[in-house]
Design a protein around this motif. Structure first.
Motif, short mmCIF file in Angstrom:
data_model
loop_
_atom_site.label_atom_id
_atom_site.label_comp_id
_atom_site.label_asym_id
_atom_site.label_seq_id
_atom_site.Cartn_x
_atom_site.Cartn_y
_atom_site.Cartn_z
N ASP A 237 73.50 37.65 34.34
CA ASP A 237 72.15 38.17 34.58
C ASP A 237 71.41 37.24 35.54
O ASP A 237 71.73 36.06 35.68
CB ASP A 237 71.38 38.28 33.27
CG ASP A 237 71.97 39.33 32.34
OD1 ASP A 237 72.60 40.27 32.84
OD2 ASP A 237 71.80 39.17 31.11
N GLU A 238 70.37 37.79 36.16
CA GLU A 238 69.54 36.99 37.06
C GLU A 238 68.96 35.78 36.34
O GLU A 238 68.87 34.68 36.89
CB GLU A 238 68.41 37.85 37.65
CG GLU A 238 67.54 37.11 38.64
CD GLU A 238 66.44 37.99 39.21
OE1 GLU A 238 65.55 37.45 39.89
OE2 GLU A 238 66.47 39.22 38.97
N SER A 239 68.59 35.96 35.08
CA SER A 239 68.02 34.84 34.30
C SER A 239 69.05 33.74 34.05
O SER A 239 68.69 32.59 33.80
CB SER A 239 67.48 35.35 32.97
OG SER A 239 68.51 35.98 32.21
N ASP A 240 70.34 34.09 34.11
CA ASP A 240 71.40 33.10 33.89
C ASP A 240 71.56 32.16 35.08
O ASP A 240 72.07 31.03 34.92
CB ASP A 240 72.74 33.80 33.64
CG ASP A 240 72.76 34.55 32.32
OD1 ASP A 240 72.08 34.11 31.39
OD2 ASP A 240 73.46 35.58 32.24
N SER A 242 68.97 31.72 37.79
CA SER A 242 67.73 31.20 38.38
C SER A 242 67.40 29.83 37.81
O SER A 242 67.45 29.63 36.59
CB SER A 242 66.57 32.17 38.10
OG SER A 242 66.81 33.42 38.71
#
Length: 419
Positions: A237-240, A242
């Motif tokens: 995921d993008e949160s992983d 950033s």
């Protein structure tokens, strides 16, 4: 003298025989593309179509090919290297001996040989086997991704009705022959899933011969991160990824997926595949600031690889700890440069801090610059090729702080990951 030219001519004659495609003089670009892929599969060395055309004599070229290129051709013919091929050819050259016609025995041998030759010729002339020669224009083959992002299904529209009834018809996703699906001549649509973004040359294959190709461009909406596994990677995921002014795949993220770079080889990857607009291989500058964040166990070399994708191929820049440069392989426009046979010590870096990489293409030369120091130059093809994206891979964990593409000092794309 220039005996090597005779050996190269012999080499390509044997290659043509192995391919059953007639004389090299009759080959077209598709034949050379197929040979390029087969040579890469057999030797691990990618020889571009332009390189193969030059050394085969298809286009004028006076320089002697480098040893890596010649070794790859010899390995395609199942020799250990070019030296072994040359030695074998010189050993089998017939010796020039004085011929006499005295006595009955030589005359009998000559007569017997002529009869045997006549029988062999008759066999090949009158046997009933029919060799099919397919014409590319008799087939159609087009592709279209169904969406953006990955995974992505691709729909292939094709017409293979000109194939023989018992022909083996397949669609190949890219250069890898293992990625083929069986289709039938009576159908006109087939689909396939691509699990990674990139620019691919899909192929319509009839009886092991490539009759058509179609470009497949699988793009990303933005930077994506993944952990490489076959056949399907782990998508993050993008949160992983950033991480405060950079994107990263950390050891903690790997551990969350039960992966430990200390005990097994783990590759963390970032992809940005898109149309950058008016950006071509003949005039561009790429800057990337990268760091391998993991050291220890089987990942002690802290290797990284940066690929600049272009229409039909990629430039691959390897990085690693200074003590590990022997294991590196540089990918140029013409092929691979093996660190075991070439000095790639300039690609040894200290990943205790971020490393700044630049690739600067001007006047048919691409200069690779690391932390302000030029470490390698390579030739750039005369015909400009459109740049399609960039991928960055780390052994273990890694981070990217900034990526910039320029053309003539004008910024075409920039990301410093601050947003």
């Amino acid at each position: 003298m220039e005996e090597y030219k005779e050996h190269i001519a012999t080499c390509f004659r044997l290659i043509a025989e192995k391919q059953s495609k007639g004389s090299i003089a009759s080959w077209d670009t598709n034949d050379y593309k197929k040979l390029s892929e087969l040579v890469k599969e057999s030797s691990g060395t990618l020889l571009s179509v332009s390189t193969l055309k030059r050394i085969s004599g298809k286009v004028n070229y006076s320089s002697r090919p480098n040893n890596t290129t010649l070794d790859a051709l010899a390995q395609f013919l199942e020799y250990q290297d070019w030296r072994a091929f040359v030695a074998d050819q010189e050993a089998i050259q017939p010796r020039k001996e004085k011929v006499t016609n005295s006595g009955v025995w030589p005359k009998f041998i000559t007569a017997f040989s002529l009869v045997a030759a006549a029988i062999i010729v008759a066999f090949f002339l009158f046997r009933n086997e029919k060799k099919i020669h397919y014409v590319s224009d008799d087939f159609s083959f087009e592709s279209r991704p169904v969406s953006t992002g990955i995974p992505n299904s691709v729909v292939f529209d094709y017409d293979a009705s000109s194939a023989e009834d018992n022909a083996a018809i397949e669609i190949q996703q890219d250069w890898d022959e293992s990625k083929r699906i069986q289709i039938t001549k009576s159908d006109s649509i087939a689909t396939s899933i691509y699990y990674r973004p990139g620019f691919f040359k899909s192929k319509l294959v009839v009886d092991s011969i490539i009759v058509k190709e179609s470009d497949v461009f699988i793009t990303t909406n933005d930077w994506i991160g993944m952990i490489e596994q076959d056949p399907r990677p782990i998508y993050l995921d993008e949160s992983d990824i950033s991480d405060k002014g950079k994107i990263s795949i950390t050891a903690e993220t790997l551990a969350a997926h039960n992966l430990d770079p200390r005990t097994s080889k783990v590759i963390s990857s970032f992809y940005q595949v898109k149309d950058f607009g008016d950006l071509y291989t003949d005039d561009f500058e790429m800057s990337a600031t990268v760091k391998n964040d993991f050291e220890g166990g089987v990942s002690a070399c802290r290797a990284a690889q940066i690929f600049i994708l272009y229409d039909g191929g990629a430039i691959g820049i390897p990085l690693a700890k200074k003590g590990c440069v022997s294991d590196l392989t540089l990918m140029t426009f013409d092929g691979f440069v093996d660190g075991k046979k070439n000095d790639l010590s300039g690609f040894g870096v200290d990943f205790n801090d971020f490393v700044e990489l630049k690739c600067i293409s001007k006047s048919n030369k691409l200069d690779v610059v690391l932390n302000g120091k030029s470490v390698y130059q390579m030739n750039v093809p005369d015909s400009p090729l459109k740049i399609k994206g960039i991928t960055i891979h780390f052994e273990g964990a890694g981070s990217i702080k900034e990526v910039i593409f320029k053309k003539s000092e004008k910024i075409i794309y920039s990301d410093n990951f601050l947003n």
